[in-house]
Design a protein around this motif. Structure first.
Motif, short mmCIF file in Angstrom:
data_model
loop_
_atom_site.label_atom_id
_atom_site.label_comp_id
_atom_site.label_asym_id
_atom_site.label_seq_id
_atom_site.Cartn_x
_atom_site.Cartn_y
_atom_site.Cartn_z
N PRO A 5 0.84 -1.20 0.00
CA PRO A 5 0.00 0.00 0.00
C PRO A 5 0.88 1.25 0.00
O PRO A 5 1.93 1.29 0.65
N ARG A 6 0.44 2.28 -0.70
CA ARG A 6 1.27 3.46 -0.87
C ARG A 6 1.65 4.09 0.47
O ARG A 6 2.80 4.50 0.67
N ASN A 7 0.70 4.16 1.39
CA ASN A 7 0.99 4.79 2.68
C ASN A 7 1.99 3.98 3.49
O ASN A 7 2.71 4.53 4.34
N ARG A 8 2.08 2.69 3.23
CA ARG A 8 3.06 1.84 3.91
C ARG A 8 4.41 1.95 3.22
O ARG A 8 5.45 2.10 3.88
N ALA A 9 4.43 1.90 1.92
CA ALA A 9 5.68 1.94 1.16
C ALA A 9 6.44 3.24 1.40
O ALA A 9 7.68 3.24 1.48
N ARG A 10 5.73 4.35 1.53
CA ARG A 10 6.39 5.64 1.65
C ARG A 10 7.09 5.84 2.99
O ARG A 10 7.86 6.79 3.16
N THR A 11 6.88 4.93 3.93
CA THR A 11 7.56 5.01 5.23
C THR A 11 8.73 4.03 5.33
O THR A 11 9.34 3.89 6.39
N MET A 12 9.04 3.34 4.22
CA MET A 12 10.04 2.29 4.24
C MET A 12 11.09 2.53 3.17
O MET A 12 10.77 2.95 2.06
N SER A 13 12.35 2.25 3.49
CA SER A 13 13.39 2.27 2.48
C SER A 13 13.15 1.13 1.50
O SER A 13 12.40 0.19 1.78
N ARG A 14 13.80 1.20 0.35
CA ARG A 14 13.65 0.13 -0.64
C ARG A 14 14.14 -1.20 -0.06
O ARG A 14 13.52 -2.25 -0.29
N ALA A 15 15.22 -1.16 0.71
CA ALA A 15 15.71 -2.39 1.33
C ALA A 15 14.68 -2.97 2.29
O ALA A 15 14.46 -4.19 2.34
N LEU B 105 24.02 -1.19 4.26
CA LEU B 105 23.63 0.22 4.26
C LEU B 105 22.18 0.45 4.63
O LEU B 105 21.80 1.57 4.96
N GLY B 106 21.34 -0.58 4.55
CA GLY B 106 19.93 -0.42 4.91
C GLY B 106 19.29 0.70 4.11
O GLY B 106 19.17 0.63 2.89
N GLY B 107 18.92 1.77 4.78
CA GLY B 107 18.27 2.89 4.10
C GLY B 107 19.19 4.04 3.78
O GLY B 107 18.72 5.17 3.55
N ALA B 108 20.50 3.80 3.75
CA ALA B 108 21.44 4.89 3.51
C ALA B 108 21.17 5.68 2.23
O ALA B 108 21.38 6.91 2.22
N PRO B 109 20.68 5.06 1.14
CA PRO B 109 20.37 5.88 -0.04
C PRO B 109 19.34 6.98 0.24
O PRO B 109 19.33 8.00 -0.45
N ILE B 110 18.50 6.79 1.26
CA ILE B 110 17.54 7.83 1.63
C ILE B 110 18.26 9.08 2.10
O ILE B 110 17.78 10.21 1.92
N LEU B 111 19.43 8.90 2.72
CA LEU B 111 20.21 10.04 3.19
C LEU B 111 20.59 10.95 2.02
O LEU B 111 20.56 12.18 2.15
N GLY C 286 17.94 -6.80 -3.54
CA GLY C 286 16.86 -7.74 -3.23
C GLY C 286 16.92 -8.19 -1.79
O GLY C 286 17.51 -7.53 -0.93
N ALA C 287 16.31 -9.34 -1.52
CA ALA C 287 16.27 -9.89 -0.16
C ALA C 287 16.09 -11.39 -0.22
O ALA C 287 15.46 -11.92 -1.15
N GLY D 21 18.77 -11.46 4.77
CA GLY D 21 19.39 -10.18 4.45
C GLY D 21 18.59 -9.40 3.42
O GLY D 21 17.79 -9.98 2.67
N ALA D 22 18.80 -8.09 3.40
CA ALA D 22 18.13 -7.20 2.44
C ALA D 22 19.05 -6.05 2.10
O ALA D 22 19.78 -5.55 2.95
N GLU D 23 19.02 -5.64 0.84
CA GLU D 23 19.89 -4.53 0.40
C GLU D 23 19.33 -3.88 -0.85
O GLU D 23 18.72 -4.55 -1.70
#
Length: 427
Positions: free
Chosen positions: A75-85, A118-124, A244-245, A199-201
Motif C-alpha cells: 500500500p502506498r501509505n506503507r511503502a512511503r515510510t520504508m526504504s527500498r531495502a 547500508l539499509g536505508g542509507a540511499p535515503i540520506l 533484493g532480499a 538479508g536485504a539490500e
C-alpha cells in the motif's frame, strides 16, 4: 555452626536442533523464491544494462536490479515510510512466513534477524538533495527512521508481529549469513522458537556505483550483460551490483514437528572469522576463509567428506575468488574438493551485498530439498590453479542422501568471513 551447603549445579539445557520451514526471496531473477530458483536451474541471468541519466558519468554499464518494484506490492501509505531495502525485506519475509504455514506462533517467542550493509542509507542522499536544493521543509518526516540500518528488521517485526526481538547484523557482505547464524543460535539455546532471518539490500545509486567504480571492484560490462559476472573464471573482471532480499524461517525442530510443518533442511552449524588484514583485499593465503569453513564444519559435527555441495561466495573479483578457492583446497584437500559440486549464484544475480548471504542460503536450502545443484552462469574458462568442480551448463543431481552437508559461504570487506553448514533432512 552448621556448614553451608551449596545448591547442586543446574545442568544446562540440551541445545535444540534448528530447521528451515519457510523461504522467501526477491532477486534479479524473480519476485519470489520459486521463480528465482527456477531461474537458477534454467541458467538465466538477471543482469541487465545500467540505464538512467543519473548514471551517465559512470563507466560501468551493467547492474542486477530486482525483477519487481517492491513499492508496487505494498500500500502506498506503507511503502512511503520504508526504504527500498525494507520493502524487499518485508515482502520476502511475508513469503517465507506464508511458506512456513505459521498461523499461531507465539509473538513473544518469535524474533527477526536481518543482515544489511547500508539499509536505508540511499535515503540520506535523497534527504540531502531535498535540503540543499529546496529547503528543510522538503525533507520527508520519514527520512530518519528510513535511513537507519535497523529499519528492515524493525519493519518485518511490525508487519508480522514478532515481539521477542528484532536484530540487525552489519558485517559487510557476510551480513546476511551472520544474521542467519546468530538467529539459529538464539533458537538453539532456547531463547526463541521461530526467527525470520536473512538479508536485504538496495544500493543501486549513482554515489554507491561511483564509489565501487573508483575502487575498480566492478565488472565494466562492456559486452553481453549475461557474461559480465564470471565467478572463478580465468578472465573475471569484477562483480555486478545487485539488490533484493532473501529470508528463511528458522524454527526449533520440536516446534516444527509439533505443528506438522514441512522441513526443508537443518541449520547444523555455522562459522565466523576475521581476516584482520585489510579493509578491501582478502588475505592472499585464504586462511581467514579456511578458518570460517573449519568452524562451520566443527559446529555441525561434520567432516569435509560429509559435504555434498558448496554455494560459493565467488564475487568474480580476481583476489576474492582466488582466496576462496585456495581456502577450499586447504580445508578439503585437492582430491576431496574435486568431488564436491560447487555453484556460484552471483553469476546469475550479481552481488546483493548484505542480502547475498540470505539469498544464497535460500538457494542452498532449495538445492538440498530438491536434490539438485543449479549451474553457474557466466563461467567460461576455468582457472588452472586450485580448480573446483564447478557446475556449469546444466543442473546436476545432488550426490548422497539425507545427512549430507551443504556449505553457504559469505565473505566481505574488512575481512568478515561467515559460513553456514546446512544438513539435508530428507527427500
Amino acid at each position: 555452626m552448621a556448614q553451608h551447603q551449596h545448591p547442586a549445579p543446574i545442568a544446562a539445557p540440551a541445545r535444540r536442533r534448528v530447521v528451515v520451514t519457510g523461504v522467501g526471496a526477491i532477486t534479479p531473477l524473480g519476485g519470489d523464491a520459486a521463480t528465482t530458483w527456477q531461474g537458477l536451474l534454467d541458467g538465466r541471468s538477471g543482469i541487465r544494462p545500467l540505464e538512467g541519466a543519473e548514471f551517465d558519468g559512470i563507466p560501468v554499464r551493467v547492474v542486477a536490479r530486482a525483477a519487481v518494484d517492491p513499492a508496487e506490492r505494498l500500500p502506498r501509505n506503507r511503502a512511503r515510510t520504508m526504504s527500498r531495502a525494507a520493502q524487499f525485506a518485508v515482502l520476502a519475509a511475508r513469503e517465507a512466513w506464508a511458506d512456513a504455514g505459521l498461523t499461531d506462533a507465539d509473538p513473544h517467542r518469535t524474533g527477526v534477524s536481518i543482515g544489511t550493509i547500508l539499509g536505508g542509507a540511499p535515503i540520506l542522499v535523497d534527504a540531502h538533495t531535498a535540503l540543499t536544493e529546496r529547503g528543510a521543509r522538503y525533507v520527508s518526516p520519514h527520512a530518519t527512521p528510513m535511513i537507519v540500518p535497523s529499519g528492515p528488521a524493525a519493519q518485518i517485526a511490525i508487519d508480522l508481529g514478532a515481539r521477542a526481538e528484532a536484530r540487525t547484523v552489519t558485517a559487510a557482505c557476510a551480513s546476511g549469513t551472520e544474521a542467519i547464524g546468530q538467529a539459529a543460535d538464539r533458537i538453539r539455546d532456547g531463547h526463541l522458537d521461530v526467527v525470520l532471518a536473512g538479508g536485504a539490500e538496495a544500493v543501486i545509486t549513482p554515489s554507491i556505483m561511483a564509489g565501487f567504480t573508483a575502487m575498480r571492484a566492478l565488472a565494466p560490462g562492456d559486452g553481453d550483460p549475461a557474461e559480465a559476472s564470471r565467478p572463478f573464471d580465468r578472465d573475471r573482471t569484477g562483480f555486478v551490483v545487485g539488490e533484493g532480499a532473501g529470508i528463511l524461517v528458522l524454527e526449533a525442530e520440536e516446534h516444527a514437528l509439533a505443528r506438522g510443518a514441512r522441513i526443508y533442511a537443518e541449520v547444523a552449524g555455522w562459522g565466523v572469522s576475521a581476516d584482520a588484514h585489510h579493509m578491501v583485499a582478502p588475505r592472499t593465503d585464504g586462511e581467514g576463509v579456511a578458518d570460517a569453513l573449519r568452524k562451520a564444519l566443527a559446529a555441525a559435527g561434520a567432516a569435509p567428506e560429509d559435504v555434498v555441495h558448496i554455494n560459493a561466495h565467488a564475487t568474480a573479483t580476481t583476489a576474492g575468488d582466488a582466496a576462496e578457492a585456495l581456502a577450499l583446497h586447504a580445508v578439503f584437500g585437492a582430491e576431496d574438493i574435486a568431488r564436491v559440486p560447487v555453484t556460484a549464484t552471483k553469476g546469475a544475480i550479481g552481488h546483493l551485498q548484505g542480502a547475498a548471504g540470505g539469498v544464497e542460503a535460500v538457494a542452498t536450502v532449495l538445492a538440498l530439498h530438491h536434490g539438485v545443484v543449479p549451474p553457474t552462469v557466466g563461467h567460461r574458462t576455468p582457472e588452472q590453479e586450485h580448480p573446483l568442480d564447478l557446475v556449469i551448463g546444466a543442473p546436476r543431481p545432488l550426490p548422497g542422501g539425507p545427512g549430507g552437508i551443504a556449505l553457504s559461504n559469505s565473505f566481505g570487506f574488512g575481512g568478515h568471513n561467515a559460513v553456514l553448514a546446512l544438513r539435508r533432512t530428507g527427500v
